[in-house]
Motif scaffolding. Structure first.
Motif, mmCIF file in Angstrom:
data_model
loop_
_atom_site.group_PDB
_atom_site.id
_atom_site.type_symbol
_atom_site.label_atom_id
_atom_site.label_comp_id
_atom_site.label_asym_id
_atom_site.label_seq_id
_atom_site.Cartn_x
_atom_site.Cartn_y
_atom_site.Cartn_z
ATOM 1 N N ASP A 1 0.808 -1.208 0.000
ATOM 2 C CA ASP A 1 0.000 0.000 0.000
ATOM 3 C C ASP A 1 0.843 1.261 0.000
ATOM 4 O O ASP A 1 2.058 1.222 0.091
ATOM 5 N N GLU A 2 0.165 2.375 -0.129
ATOM 6 C CA GLU A 2 0.839 3.668 -0.252
ATOM 7 C C GLU A 2 1.607 4.075 0.995
ATOM 8 O O GLU A 2 2.494 4.901 0.924
ATOM 9 N N ARG B 1 1.339 -8.138 -6.132
ATOM 10 C CA ARG B 1 0.609 -6.909 -5.807
ATOM 11 C C ARG B 1 -0.443 -6.648 -6.882
ATOM 12 O O ARG B 1 -0.177 -6.754 -8.069
ATOM 13 N N GLY C 1 -2.656 -3.539 -7.553
ATOM 14 C CA GLY C 1 -3.010 -2.175 -7.207
ATOM 15 C C GLY C 1 -2.380 -1.760 -5.893
ATOM 16 O O GLY C 1 -1.390 -2.317 -5.443
ATOM 17 N N LYS C 2 -2.986 -0.756 -5.252
ATOM 18 C CA LYS C 2 -2.389 -0.151 -4.065
ATOM 19 C C LYS C 2 -2.667 -0.894 -2.765
ATOM 20 O O LYS C 2 -1.884 -0.826 -1.837
ATOM 21 N N ARG C 3 -3.790 -1.584 -2.650
ATOM 22 C CA ARG C 3 -4.182 -2.169 -1.361
ATOM 23 C C ARG C 3 -4.544 -3.648 -1.437
ATOM 24 O O ARG C 3 -5.119 -4.184 -0.509
#
Length: 173
Positions: free
Chosen positions: A14-15, A66, A68-70
């Motif tokens: 995540d970011e 992974r 995407g981000k989450r």
């Protein structure tokens, strides 16, 4: 039953730079090897581990990609002494884990994964229940499905892969 002992798998997801530790293996109360369904979140700034979503299947030797981000896709692996063709999708935004699509070509453990430019995931080699694989599979997150990918010249197990450029992937192992 003790916590996961080996080999956990990690992916930055995540970011805010949480690192997800996925599964692993250990021994149950009867002394049998089992895969763990646990996930943990490591904060790289404080080095604090906190529990993450629980997977539906305990597994070790899985590939983790992974999405995407989450989100992350947990691919195959071992459940005790049984190879898996199943996948699970970890969603850290919702703190859930849900079944994903099955691998097309069957059981795949100790494989590598590489993200392709169009957001698809290439799953490379591994062990197919005692047979070292030279096959690959491609996960398409748009269709949420796997398809057969190109075949390698040689079988590869316990591999690592690195994308070199748009046309080449280095497979080591």
């Amino acid at each position: 039953m003790g916590g996961p002992t080996r080999p956990p798998l990690t992916v930055v997801i995540d970011e805010v730079s949480k690192i997800v530790v996925v599964g692993g293996r250990g021994r149950n109360d009867e002394g049998r090897l089992v895969g763990h369904a646990s996930t943990e979140l490591l904060n790289p700034h404080t080095l604090e581990l906190t529990p993450g979503p629980t997977m539906g299947t305990g597994r070790s030797h899985a590939a983790v990609a992974r999405l995407g981000k989450r989100r992350a896709l947990v691919i195959g692996g071992w459940a005790g002494g049984t190879g898996l063709k199943t996948t699970e999708i970890l969603d850290l935004g919702r703190e859930t884990c849900a079944p994903g699509p099955d691998l097309t070509l069957g059981v795949r453990c100790s494989a590598a994964e590489v993200a392709l430019d169009d957001k698809r995931i290439l799953v490379i080699g591994g062990d197919g229940d005692g047979e070292v694989l030279k096959t690959t599979e491609i996960f398409d997150p748009t269709s949420n499905d796997f398809s057969a990918g190109p075949e390698m010249e040689e079988e590869r197990d316990n591999v690592t892969a690195v994308k070199i450029d748009d046309r080449r992937i280095l497979v080591i192992g």
